[in-house]
Design a protein around this motif. Structure first.
Motif, PDB file in Angstrom:
ATOM      1  N   TRP A  75      25.978 -22.744  12.741  1.00  0.00           N
ATOM      2  CA  TRP A  75      26.051 -23.645  13.900  1.00  0.00           C
ATOM      3  C   TRP A  75      27.471 -24.086  14.228  1.00  0.00           C
ATOM      4  N   ALA A  76      28.372 -24.046  13.250  1.00  0.00           N
ATOM      5  CA  ALA A  76      29.753 -24.509  13.462  1.00  0.00           C
ATOM      6  C   ALA A  76      30.736 -23.357  13.620  1.00  0.00           C
ATOM      7  N   VAL A 123      31.408 -31.875  17.616  1.00  0.00           N
ATOM      8  CA  VAL A 123      30.751 -31.515  18.869  1.00  0.00           C
ATOM      9  C   VAL A 123      29.624 -30.517  18.611  1.00  0.00           C
ATOM     10  N   ARG A 124      29.856 -29.569  17.728  1.00  0.00           N
ATOM     11  CA  ARG A 124      28.850 -28.550  17.430  1.00  0.00           C
ATOM     12  C   ARG A 124      27.688 -29.135  16.641  1.00  0.00           C
ATOM     13  N   GLU A 130      20.823 -32.131  18.776  1.00  0.00           N
ATOM     14  CA  GLU A 130      20.044 -32.229  20.018  1.00  0.00           C
ATOM     15  C   GLU A 130      18.985 -31.126  20.072  1.00  0.00           C
ATOM     16  N   LEU A 131      19.363 -29.927  19.677  1.00  0.00           N
ATOM     17  CA  LEU A 131      18.407 -28.818  19.645  1.00  0.00           C
ATOM     18  C   LEU A 131      17.279 -29.103  18.655  1.00  0.00           C
ATOM     19  N   CYS A 132      17.638 -29.719  17.540  1.00  0.00           N
ATOM     20  CA  CYS A 132      16.655 -29.989  16.496  1.00  0.00           C
ATOM     21  C   CYS A 132      15.632 -31.044  16.919  1.00  0.00           C
ATOM     22  N   SER A 163      30.435 -37.204  15.875  1.00  0.00           N
ATOM     23  CA  SER A 163      29.358 -36.503  16.581  1.00  0.00           C
ATOM     24  C   SER A 163      28.577 -37.451  17.479  1.00  0.00           C
ATOM     25  N   ARG A 164      28.609 -38.734  17.153  1.00  0.00           N
ATOM     26  CA  ARG A 164      27.838 -39.764  17.861  1.00  0.00           C
ATOM     27  C   ARG A 164      26.334 -39.532  17.724  1.00  0.00           C
TER      28      ARG A 164
END
Length: 274
Positions: A75-76, A123-124, A130-132, A163-164
């Motif tokens: 993912w990164a 960011v990644r 979000e996808l999860c 990442s927030r």
């Protein structure tokens, strides 16, 4: 007093080449509260015609929680094409984990991350989280001591913050803290609610930190790791979640899978008592 819950990471049973159903049975018979599965074992089970719903029932009937999954999703990665394929992998894997009732999976810096900044990785990670959410399965941010980036607890904390992702949690592992140069004092910047799961292991004085490998991990209490201090700090932070015994053994000492699992549980309860 052992104030945590005990899980068995399936890697500890790898020398026995057991299927995921047998791994769950061993964990239950040995007295663990949960099991940390490996994605490859779940995929092999499903590819062979196994049902995630049935496996979920079997684990529940055995009194075993499926607490987390070990997965390797890039993912990164620096390559956008690789990250796009990683999104597809995430959807495929998390669909199975959701069916199984597994709440989370490890998200380490797998892939080519050497050229990425920590802000890039943040960011990644936000995109991954979000996808999860579509699956109801959370990524637990893991740092690897040997990784070119995201190798220390301080870096993982920074990525989580930047990442927030409001509910971001970290995976802690004494071996990776040691190899990456993290300090126990770094834990003081966390709270129990920011810890997703903790791996339990130990390591010897030799080979030295610069060359020690996963296969050199020891049962808790058999090496030089400050296991007692580690447990005390976790307890003070309010962490009451799972400690998951993660070893990569070459020699099982003539023990059966059940004997080894019971031995590991005993060692873990003693080494991490407070």
């Amino acid at each position: 007093m052992f104030p945590f819950r005990a899980a068995l990471n399936a890697s500890t049973l790898f020398p026995y080449q057991l299927g995921i159903r047998e791994q769950i049975t061993v964990a239950a018979q040995a007295g663990y509260d949960g099991i940390e599965i490996w994605m490859k074992d779940l995929q092999q089970y499903v590819a062979g015609g196994g049902s995630t719903a049935e496996l979920r029932r079997e684990a529940a009937d055995a009194g075993i929680e499926i607490v987390n999954a070990i997965s390797f999703i890039p993912w990164a990665d620096e390559d956008e094409g690789v990250r796009q394929r990683a999104n597809e992998q995430t959807d495929e894997e998390l669909s199975l984990l959701a069916e199984l009732g597994c709440p989370s999976f490890a998200a380490p810096p797998f892939g080519d991350v050497a050229g990425a900044s920590l802000d890039d990785i943040a960011v990644r990670f936000a995109a991954l989280a979000e996808l999860c959410r579509n699956h109801g399965v959370a990524p637990v941010l893991e740092f690897w001591g040997r990784a070119p980036k995201l190798s220390r607890l301080s870096e993982a904390a920074y990525v989580a913050m930047q990442s927030r992702v409001a509910d971001a949690t970290l995976l802690l592992d004494p071996f990776h803290m040691y190899t990456g140069g993290s300090s126990l004092a770094d834990l003081d910047f966390l709270s129990g609610g920011r810890i997703g799961i903790v791996h339990a292991n130990d390591y010897p004085e030799q080979p030295p930190r610069e060359t020690i490998g996963d296969d050199d991990r020891l049962f808790p209490g058999d090496g030089i790791a400050p296991s007692g201090d580690f447990a005390q700090r976790l307890h003070q932070l309010g962490y009451r979640g799972f400690l998951s015994l993660e070893l990569f053994l070459k020699d099982v000492g003539g023990r059966s899978a059940l004997e080894l699992a019971r031995h590991g549980l005993d060692k873990m309860r003693i080494a991490y008592s407070v």
